[in-house]
Design a protein around this motif. Sequence first.
Motif, short mmCIF file in Angstrom:
data_model
loop_
_atom_site.label_atom_id
_atom_site.label_comp_id
_atom_site.label_asym_id
_atom_site.label_seq_id
_atom_site.Cartn_x
_atom_site.Cartn_y
_atom_site.Cartn_z
N TRP A 86 -1.99 -0.02 -6.32
CA TRP A 86 -2.69 0.18 -5.05
C TRP A 86 -3.00 1.66 -4.84
O TRP A 86 -4.12 2.02 -4.46
N GLY A 103 6.64 -3.91 0.84
CA GLY A 103 7.13 -5.22 0.43
C GLY A 103 6.39 -5.87 -0.71
O GLY A 103 6.57 -7.07 -0.95
N LYS A 104 5.59 -5.14 -1.45
CA LYS A 104 4.80 -5.72 -2.53
C LYS A 104 5.36 -5.41 -3.91
O LYS A 104 4.86 -5.92 -4.91
N GLY A 105 6.35 -4.55 -3.97
CA GLY A 105 6.91 -4.20 -5.26
C GLY A 105 6.32 -2.94 -5.84
O GLY A 105 5.22 -2.51 -5.46
N PRO A 154 0.90 -0.79 1.14
CA PRO A 154 1.53 -1.82 1.96
C PRO A 154 2.96 -2.08 1.50
O PRO A 154 3.24 -2.12 0.29
N TYR A 204 2.83 -3.24 -7.79
CA TYR A 204 1.71 -3.37 -6.85
C TYR A 204 1.43 -2.02 -6.18
O TYR A 204 0.27 -1.61 -6.07
N GLU A 205 2.51 -1.36 -5.78
CA GLU A 205 2.34 -0.08 -5.10
C GLU A 205 1.64 0.94 -5.99
O GLU A 205 0.74 1.67 -5.55
#
Length: 245
Positions: free
Chosen positions: A75, A66-68, A64, A71-72
């Motif tokens: 994920w 825009g999460k940084g 996703p 986070y990416e």
Amino acid sequence: MHPADEDPQRLDPASLHNARTTIVQLLGRAGVPAGSAEELIGLVEAGVLAAAHREAEEAAETAPAGKGELYESGWLDGARALTGELGGIAERALARAVGAGPAEDSPEARPPVRRMEVERAKVAVTPLYLSFSTVSDLDPEVSEQVLTAVLGTMSPRQRAGYAGRLTRFAADHRPHLTRLYAQYGPGSTITLHGRYSLLHSPTSLAVLERLAASPSTLREEWDAAELPPSWLDGLTKAREASETA
């Protein structure tokens, strides 16, 4: 409550068992043995899981937005781990469907061909053959013997995926196959009887694929089945002649 607000509906184990049992009983009334029905259901289940695995792998490649970066990264690691496990589930489902059996590279990797495997091959080969020619009058019993020899060159797992292999072969060699059947098939001046007889049967497409993929093993199975050597020789000659036409 609006349907959109409800939890997604998932079949519980009892309902899945009921559906499976119903299919087996209905096929049984049509004369399909329970073991063969279970095998077909298992192959469909394994195929659905494999399709879900491919779809999940594609989705897992994009995190996703825009999460940084942190986070990416997390994920993607989690998504890949999950899709890897789904791929393992699909593999185990296929192994259950075709039977664990021996290792692919062992001498016993090609067990005797079963009736259901021959029936699946018939369903796969007939529509592909009809895209090149028309059905002729080759003895159905002989056709089954030919398909048994063809399938005898493969492991159970390869037999399970044979329809896809045959479809790719027909697509990859369509111009050549079109010429071959025009010159030697039912629409040609070649008669049904003789060394080119097999080209009047849908099973010829299956034999042509094996001649390209595993000719020596096919010859072994052909001789073991005591099929006419002239048919295989004629098909080999026709194949070579149409390649240079």
